[in-house]
Design an enzyme around this catalytic site. Sequence first.
Site, PDB file in Angstrom:
ATOM      1  N   ALA A  69       0.785  -0.960  -0.054  1.00 27.53           N
ATOM      2  CA  ALA A  69      -0.390   0.179   0.085  1.00 27.53           C
ATOM      3  C   ALA A  69       0.509   0.851   0.056  1.00 27.53           C
ATOM      4  O   ALA A  69       0.012   1.946  -0.530  1.00 27.53           O
ATOM      5  CB  ALA A  69      -0.565   0.234   1.674  1.00 27.53           C
ATOM      6  N   THR A  70       2.174   1.086   0.212  1.00 27.01           N
ATOM      7  CA  THR A  70       2.999   2.123   1.080  1.00 27.01           C
ATOM      8  C   THR A  70       3.411   2.704  -0.691  1.00 27.01           C
ATOM      9  O   THR A  70       3.662   3.768  -1.101  1.00 27.01           O
ATOM     10  CB  THR A  70       4.258   1.923   1.329  1.00 27.01           C
ATOM     11  OG1 THR A  70       3.917   1.927   3.026  1.00 27.01           O
ATOM     12  CG2 THR A  70       5.069   3.147   0.968  1.00 27.01           C
ATOM     13  N   SER A 181      -3.909  -2.741   1.141  1.00 28.63           N
ATOM     14  CA  SER A 181      -2.608  -3.989   0.855  1.00 28.63           C
ATOM     15  C   SER A 181      -3.509  -5.175   1.371  1.00 28.63           C
ATOM     16  O   SER A 181      -4.746  -5.117   2.343  1.00 28.63           O
ATOM     17  CB  SER A 181      -2.261  -3.310   2.618  1.00 28.63           C
ATOM     18  OG  SER A 181      -1.380  -4.559   2.654  1.00 28.63           O
ATOM     19  N   THR A 219       7.637  -8.281 -13.001  1.00 31.64           N
ATOM     20  CA  THR A 219       7.138  -9.095 -12.363  1.00 31.64           C
ATOM     21  C   THR A 219       5.835  -9.701 -11.490  1.00 31.64           C
ATOM     22  O   THR A 219       7.046  -9.875 -10.701  1.00 31.64           O
ATOM     23  CB  THR A 219       7.626 -10.624 -12.745  1.00 31.64           C
ATOM     24  OG1 THR A 219       8.626 -10.122 -13.776  1.00 31.64           O
ATOM     25  CG2 THR A 219       7.255 -11.810 -12.908  1.00 31.64           C
ATOM     26  N   CYS A 301       4.722   1.495  12.382  1.00 32.82           N
ATOM     27  CA  CYS A 301       5.256   1.900  11.573  1.00 32.82           C
ATOM     28  C   CYS A 301       6.317   2.702  12.086  1.00 32.82           C
ATOM     29  O   CYS A 301       7.415   2.766  11.912  1.00 32.82           O
ATOM     30  CB  CYS A 301       4.766   2.479  10.226  1.00 32.82           C
ATOM     31  SG  CYS A 301       3.262   1.576   9.447  1.00 32.82           S
TER      32      CYS A 301
END
Length: 355
Positions: A69-70, A181, A219, A301
Amino acid sequence: MIYLDYQATTPLAPEARAAMEPWLADDGFANPHSPHRMGRAAKAAVEVAREQVAALLPPGGRVVFTGSATEALNLAIQGSGARKVAVSAIEHAAVLDTARACCELQELPVDHAGLVAPDAEFAAGTQLVAVMQVNNEIGTIQPVDALAARARAAGALFLCDAVQGTGKLAAPAGADLIAISAHKLYGPKGIGALWVRDGVDLKPLIHGGGQEAGLRSGTLSPALCAGFGAAAAVAARRCEEDAAHVAALWDAARGVLARWTLNGSAEARWKGNLNLRLDGLDVNRLMSECRGIMFSAGSACASGSGRPSHVLSAIGLTNAQAKSAIRLGFGRFTVTDQLVEACAALDVAAREQGC
């Protein structure tokens, strides 16, 4: 051990694990961007997963897989080309730090309940507004639909970090960009997604092979995509059941920890997030004495930084109050008896500190 840190990450759902296993087997290693039969089979699995994830999000957009998500938030902010950005004061660092690094930033204040005013004013010339759906530290649910409408009226795009809300709450229908996420909705780590409304133009951050319609080269992992898709499908199916379970867990935990002060709104919040404080509490000592309980002293975080939480500071707590807060996170796999046992142990340990 009793795990109560669902905001940091969630357990992997059995359905997600099962969906990943074929793509971790001896014949499941193909590159989904290869034209041969094995590659086409891998690509088909990726596209099924894309549809499953998209089912959690509004119609009229596309899902771009990212590594997290970052990364999705960075792609949204930097890729939009916006130079004037308004964000809530309690956004995740992935939004705040990215915006500070590349944009002229306006921080939208929150009230003592942890909520942005739905009629918040944006600075003239604002090109992007970013407000999260559910705060990761205190669980408050923001008025994102109202804010998205105001952003649109001001000629700005609206970005929503929906990491904590996706699969639990209705998607922010008015958003132009939504970051999510997998590992926050019982999927695997290492994969996220950015939903992009049709007609919104972004520039890629990662150049190379032109994968993901040119927006994100690299990829893709069929295993991670399959796990993400399966977790999304289960979340869609179990949304009401999960919410009822979490509400019951909240009531049980609050019954034991009634004397603790709640941080953030009691009403406008996801009840799988219980952020509490006791004046004078030494949280590090509490963690040491309750090692069998996995909980957080704040945002995972920011742990170890030594700084008080910017979220708790934004809602008006002093540094001492912010440092006396803990966050309990629970969800689908939390057992009520274990939660009650953990809360009782935390309360006893706090009392032994004289709190």
